[in-house]
Scaffold this motif. Sequence first.
Motif, PDB file in Angstrom:
ATOM      1  N   THR A 133       0.214  -1.362  -0.308  1.00  0.00           N
ATOM      2  CA  THR A 133      -0.368   0.042  -0.011  1.00  0.00           C
ATOM      3  C   THR A 133       0.728   1.162  -0.511  1.00  0.00           C
ATOM      4  O   THR A 133       0.043   2.545  -0.236  1.00  0.00           O
ATOM      5  N   ARG A 134       2.407   0.330   0.151  1.00  0.00           N
ATOM      6  CA  ARG A 134       2.978   2.556  -0.301  1.00  0.00           C
ATOM      7  C   ARG A 134       2.740   3.038   1.046  1.00  0.00           C
ATOM      8  O   ARG A 134       2.656   4.204   1.458  1.00  0.00           O
ATOM      9  N   THR A 135       2.021   2.661   2.543  1.00  0.00           N
ATOM     10  CA  THR A 135       2.085   3.888   3.577  1.00  0.00           C
ATOM     11  C   THR A 135       2.828   3.035   4.715  1.00  0.00           C
ATOM     12  O   THR A 135       3.171   1.386   5.146  1.00  0.00           O
ATOM     13  N   ALA A 136       3.172   3.831   5.437  1.00  0.00           N
ATOM     14  CA  ALA A 136       3.624   3.161   7.140  1.00  0.00           C
ATOM     15  C   ALA A 136       2.459   3.016   8.161  1.00  0.00           C
ATOM     16  O   ALA A 136       1.833   3.735   8.455  1.00  0.00           O
ATOM     17  N   ARG A 137       2.634   1.462   8.426  1.00  0.00           N
ATOM     18  CA  ARG A 137       1.369   1.415   8.897  1.00  0.00           C
ATOM     19  C   ARG A 137       2.427   0.688  10.718  1.00  0.00           C
ATOM     20  O   ARG A 137       1.238   0.542  11.324  1.00  0.00           O
ATOM     21  N   GLU A 138       3.094   1.459  11.220  1.00  0.00           N
ATOM     22  CA  GLU A 138       3.172   1.116  12.307  1.00  0.00           C
ATOM     23  C   GLU A 138       4.481   2.309  12.415  1.00  0.00           C
ATOM     24  O   GLU A 138       6.308   2.031  12.241  1.00  0.00           O
ATOM     25  N   GLN A 139       4.993   3.107  14.270  1.00  0.00           N
ATOM     26  CA  GLN A 139       6.138   3.251  14.359  1.00  0.00           C
ATOM     27  C   GLN A 139       6.207   1.929  15.720  1.00  0.00           C
ATOM     28  O   GLN A 139       5.561   1.865  16.659  1.00  0.00           O
ATOM     29  N   ILE A 140       7.002   1.964  16.246  1.00  0.00           N
ATOM     30  CA  ILE A 140       8.368   1.188  16.572  1.00  0.00           C
ATOM     31  C   ILE A 140       9.097   1.958  17.549  1.00  0.00           C
ATOM     32  O   ILE A 140      10.113   2.646  17.360  1.00  0.00           O
ATOM     33  N   SER A 141       8.043   2.178  18.866  1.00  0.00           N
ATOM     34  CA  SER A 141       8.965   3.345  19.798  1.00  0.00           C
ATOM     35  C   SER A 141      10.197   2.181  20.477  1.00  0.00           C
ATOM     36  O   SER A 141       9.893   1.380  21.117  1.00  0.00           O
ATOM     37  N   ILE A 142      11.098   2.261  20.154  1.00  0.00           N
ATOM     38  CA  ILE A 142      12.389   2.219  20.980  1.00  0.00           C
ATOM     39  C   ILE A 142      12.866   3.217  22.206  1.00  0.00           C
ATOM     40  O   ILE A 142      14.494   2.010  22.309  1.00  0.00           O
ATOM     41  N   SER A 143      12.613   4.032  22.368  1.00  0.00           N
ATOM     42  CA  SER A 143      13.326   4.466  23.618  1.00  0.00           C
ATOM     43  C   SER A 143      13.060   3.837  25.314  1.00  0.00           C
ATOM     44  O   SER A 143      11.517   3.490  25.258  1.00  0.00           O
ATOM     45  N   LEU A 144      13.460   4.378  26.214  1.00  0.00           N
ATOM     46  CA  LEU A 144      13.707   3.675  27.323  1.00  0.00           C
ATOM     47  C   LEU A 144      12.370   4.285  28.235  1.00  0.00           C
ATOM     48  O   LEU A 144      12.034   3.336  29.087  1.00  0.00           O
ATOM     49  N   ASP A 145      11.784   5.291  27.365  1.00  0.00           N
ATOM     50  CA  ASP A 145      10.302   5.401  28.504  1.00  0.00           C
ATOM     51  C   ASP A 145       9.295   6.767  27.066  1.00  0.00           C
ATOM     52  O   ASP A 145       9.919   6.957  26.440  1.00  0.00           O
ATOM     53  N   PRO A 146       8.232   6.196  27.575  1.00  0.00           N
ATOM     54  CA  PRO A 146       7.154   6.261  26.296  1.00  0.00           C
ATOM     55  C   PRO A 146       7.195   8.359  26.129  1.00  0.00           C
ATOM     56  O   PRO A 146       7.168   8.603  25.660  1.00  0.00           O
ATOM     57  N   ALA A 147       7.329   8.743  27.650  1.00  0.00           N
ATOM     58  CA  ALA A 147       8.036  10.676  27.578  1.00  0.00           C
ATOM     59  C   ALA A 147       8.937  10.911  27.328  1.00  0.00           C
ATOM     60  O   ALA A 147       9.197  12.363  27.596  1.00  0.00           O
ATOM     61  N   ALA A 148       9.569  10.327  27.073  1.00  0.00           N
ATOM     62  CA  ALA A 148      11.500  10.560  26.618  1.00  0.00           C
ATOM     63  C   ALA A 148      11.263  11.245  25.174  1.00  0.00           C
ATOM     64  O   ALA A 148      10.778  11.417  24.195  1.00  0.00           O
ATOM     65  N   PRO A 149      12.001  12.688  25.587  1.00  0.00           N
ATOM     66  CA  PRO A 149      12.005  13.394  24.002  1.00  0.00           C
ATOM     67  C   PRO A 149      12.970  12.704  22.989  1.00  0.00           C
ATOM     68  O   PRO A 149      13.335  11.801  23.471  1.00  0.00           O
ATOM     69  N   PRO A 150      12.885  13.280  21.894  1.00  0.00           N
ATOM     70  CA  PRO A 150      13.965  12.735  21.194  1.00  0.00           C
ATOM     71  C   PRO A 150      14.868  12.409  20.901  1.00  0.00           C
ATOM     72  O   PRO A 150      15.522  12.875  22.338  1.00  0.00           O
ATOM     73  N   GLY A 151      16.020  11.235  21.275  1.00  0.00           N
ATOM     74  CA  GLY A 151      17.291  11.429  22.030  1.00  0.00           C
ATOM     75  C   GLY A 151      18.227   9.931  21.450  1.00  0.00           C
ATOM     76  O   GLY A 151      18.960   9.393  21.885  1.00  0.00           O
ATOM     77  N   SER A 152      16.866   8.688  21.523  1.00  0.00           N
ATOM     78  CA  SER A 152      17.696   7.419  21.474  1.00  0.00           C
ATOM     79  C   SER A 152      18.465   7.672  19.928  1.00  0.00           C
ATOM     80  O   SER A 152      19.599   6.323  20.682  1.00  0.00           O
ATOM     81  N   THR A 153      17.958   7.924  19.124  1.00  0.00           N
ATOM     82  CA  THR A 153      19.216   7.596  17.496  1.00  0.00           C
ATOM     83  C   THR A 153      19.117   6.887  17.087  1.00  0.00           C
ATOM     84  O   THR A 153      20.181   6.088  17.432  1.00  0.00           O
ATOM     85  N   PRO A 154      17.594   6.155  16.676  1.00  0.00           N
ATOM     86  CA  PRO A 154      18.354   4.618  15.806  1.00  0.00           C
ATOM     87  C   PRO A 154      18.493   5.359  15.208  1.00  0.00           C
ATOM     88  O   PRO A 154      18.571   5.797  14.154  1.00  0.00           O
ATOM     89  N   ASN A 155      19.855   4.090  14.623  1.00  0.00           N
ATOM     90  CA  ASN A 155      20.508   3.422  13.342  1.00  0.00           C
ATOM     91  C   ASN A 155      21.295   3.237  12.937  1.00  0.00           C
ATOM     92  O   ASN A 155      21.692   2.565  11.310  1.00  0.00           O
ATOM     93  N   ALA A 156      20.578   1.868  13.217  1.00  0.00           N
ATOM     94  CA  ALA A 156      20.528   0.380  12.428  1.00  0.00           C
ATOM     95  C   ALA A 156      20.037  -0.576  12.815  1.00  0.00           C
ATOM     96  O   ALA A 156      19.666  -0.672  14.001  1.00  0.00           O
ATOM     97  N   LEU A 157      20.554  -1.283  11.851  1.00  0.00           N
ATOM     98  CA  LEU A 157      18.931  -2.658  12.209  1.00  0.00           C
ATOM     99  C   LEU A 157      19.436  -3.935  12.187  1.00  0.00           C
ATOM    100  O   LEU A 157      20.509  -4.036  10.900  1.00  0.00           O
ATOM    101  N   GLY A 158      19.056  -4.851  12.755  1.00  0.00           N
ATOM    102  CA  GLY A 158      19.543  -6.276  12.033  1.00  0.00           C
ATOM    103  C   GLY A 158      18.240  -7.380  11.954  1.00  0.00           C
ATOM    104  O   GLY A 158      17.579  -7.049  13.803  1.00  0.00           O
ATOM    105  N   LEU A 159      18.383  -8.267  11.449  1.00  0.00           N
ATOM    106  CA  LEU A 159      16.845  -8.218  11.507  1.00  0.00           C
ATOM    107  C   LEU A 159      17.428 -10.585  11.352  1.00  0.00           C
ATOM    108  O   LEU A 159      18.337 -10.435  10.791  1.00  0.00           O
ATOM    109  N   SER A 160      16.540 -11.036  12.219  1.00  0.00           N
ATOM    110  CA  SER A 160      17.262 -12.728  12.365  1.00  0.00           C
ATOM    111  C   SER A 160      16.879 -13.294  11.556  1.00  0.00           C
ATOM    112  O   SER A 160      15.902 -13.222  10.741  1.00  0.00           O
ATOM    113  N   PRO A 161      17.548 -14.483  11.601  1.00  0.00           N
ATOM    114  CA  PRO A 161      17.026 -15.084  10.139  1.00  0.00           C
ATOM    115  C   PRO A 161      15.681 -16.293   9.601  1.00  0.00           C
ATOM    116  O   PRO A 161      15.430 -15.646   8.656  1.00  0.00           O
TER     117      PRO A 161
END
Length: 833
Positions: free
Chosen positions: A262-290
């Motif tokens: 559908t060419r649309t973003a369906r989900e935002q996966i929050s990866i910060s340690l606290d949902p109230a945190a302002p920006p600053g986690s800086t996700p910058n690399a990914l790795g998917l399991s086999p």
Amino acid sequence: MLKRSAILAAFCLLVAGLSTAAEHPGREPDGVTLLPNGWRIAPAGRHLGVGDLPLAMEESPDGRTLVVSNNGYSKPSLTLVDLEHLTVPATVPVDNAWLGLAWHPDGKRLYVSGGGASTVNEMRIANNDKGLEPGAVIQLKKPADTSFAAGLAISPDGKRLYAVHALGQLLSAVDLEAGKVVQEAQLPAEGYTALVSPDGRTLCVSLWGGAKVLLFDAATLAPQGEIAVGEHPNAMAFSKDGGRLFVACANTNAVWAVDLATRTAREQISISLDPAAPPGSTPNALGLSPDGNTLLVANADNNTVAVVDVSRPGASAVRGFIPTGWYPTATRFSRDGRRIFILSGKGLASSPNPRGPQPGIEEAKGQYVGELLAGAVSVLPVPDAAALAAYTKTVHRLTPGLSSNGATSRLAPAGAPKGSPVPGRVGGKSPIQYVFYIIRENRTYDQILGDVKSGNGDPNLCLFGEEVSPNAHALAREFVLFDNFYVNAEVSYQGHAYSTGAYSPDFVEKVWPMNYAGRGGAYLVGEKGAQRNPYGNITAPRNGYLWDAAARAGLSVRSYGEFAASREHGDKAESASGPPYEGTVPGLKGRVHPDYPPYDLKIPDNRRVDVWLREFRHFEETGELPRLSILRLPNDHTAGTRPGYPTPRAMIAENDQALGRVVEAISKSRFWKESAIFILEDDAQNGPDHVDAHRSVALVVSPYARRGAVDSTLYTTAGMLRTIELILGLQPMSQYDAAATPMYGAFQSKPSLAPFTRREARIPVDEMNAPTAWGAAASLAMDLDEEADRAPDLALNEILWKSVRGADSVMPPPVNAAFVRPLAEKAEEENDD
């Protein structure tokens, strides 16, 4: 549902507070390492040293070798890791490299981005299988002088390679059999990397500066649409079935999951340690399991890897966190799915380096602060549920503001001291109504205040003591002496980002070493480049800068020289060719004094103060003083021993004199009883300091300052900003200022209105460099005119040393307690355990 402001206020209450004892960067008794930014690390796994600022790694198709691309200030290199024995059999130097790294499906060829050379370099496995040998060099188009080749991707059949140019905004398709570019496509903003779909038909490009992922036909590069995602999209990964695309968005705290059908973003996966945190986690690399069920996310500024269950589309869930070294830049599963690899871009542990070689001789290579970001690769078994729970508990314990159960930690007990003029929460009342924030350039604590007996200084390293800087000494003595203050930045490219935004985005962190080393990239903080968000170009933080936070709160702001340039030369960063000057970011349009010169070492700081003082007198008459004034006094940077400029000590003395004039004027004005003045250096730039190269000069001046106090609390750039925010009622801009210790120890509840009387210069401020001065030729060759700190800082600091101590004196090596100990020592300790 709680409003966002209420949630953020709750988060800030967790992290507001004061450390109970003086702490210093370095390894602690429990094996944890305290960084100079106030965060702690205790990386999991077994560790191997690699090179300077590693950004990428790829496992060979046969699973025997992991290749790491090192892309820092030092000459780039490729480190080979033997995955069977966990040793480093070889490190191969290359002339240029940045991020891009891709194995050919045949397992015999590795392709490496050529960075600023705008090439793709082929490397082949050596005959002994223990090294790499250079192969073909594929020349790409050079779209711009500052452009550099970034991420690479290879089609599943191995016939085509795709290269993304970052600042050149170009995508190139290479026929690998012919060894040449066969197609190109323009990009509407700065690109990061490319990824080919499992079926080989679709090419995805993350638009680093455009908050989008672009889709192309892999065969023709014909556009196939675009998908909006979060700011600074960088790394990407396909789901195992190819139906979803995961996109790390570094200027947010989330990974976006895109449905390709559908060419649309369906989900935002929050990866910060606290949902109230302002920006600053800086996700910058990914790795998917086999098996496709688990996604690893490297969060650079949280020093963690998030482990995410992505088995159910639309219902992804973070299962836990793995503690890493400083600033993880890559993570992935091994091909067999049994191990996890993590790159820590800035290292694993810290300690001083008193045995470092002496600067000025050949053996001193590697001592510049930019070369000390010695990275490492960590290897650990894939954790089961119990092990991951233990890792997560460690992460929460280490993170400022959190404990293992998410409650307030010992690092930041909640609340301000009773009666403090600095409120314990945003919106609390303060008797301080006016804040003056003065930003200077590049001095360590010992360089200026090392001769103050009441502080933790080394007089042997003091170059510009009380004879040269009487006002700084008087301010430290009459108000508060801070001997445990650290800048967040290594260099000014980061320094002005941290000093004004409490954050250095991933673009800045990954590009400045290449730029300072002269291998490509551009100095863009607050200056040139297309606007990419409401606050500026690709270097702008998600929440903008201090003036933006003030504007959101309805407060008046005035900037004097910070993020300003001449209207006639707005295309030149930091240009001060003549007034009128204007702001170089949207938030300062109309808020910059048009006659106050920005960075230009040819203009004395006292001339700047003359301009400021005329307007300040006007504000005294009208009562219309802005709530926040930001002044740049840059000339303590010095011009080395460049002929035609004042000597280093004269420039420091003149800057000190200008500082004294500003403070005196405020302290004798109608606004004094409601004012606070905060003074720092944007960075320390590797000058001599016996504690750490990040330790720097900080001053706080106010009727509410603790007169004659010594405060040895560990404070940071972000902590000073947090203090300003609490006084003015501003929400934090990033996780760094939200988590930083406010400077409560600097203040008292009852004001003392005695003004400050400036000290006159004790040495001639017009003392000029002689053409024959030591380092004159080297100073002439340095880039000192347009952009702060483009000079090689170790060389400049040695020039300053010899200018003061004599041409025959030897400058001691810098201490860098925030960086990696020799990894052999680390390995020995782990083996002993």
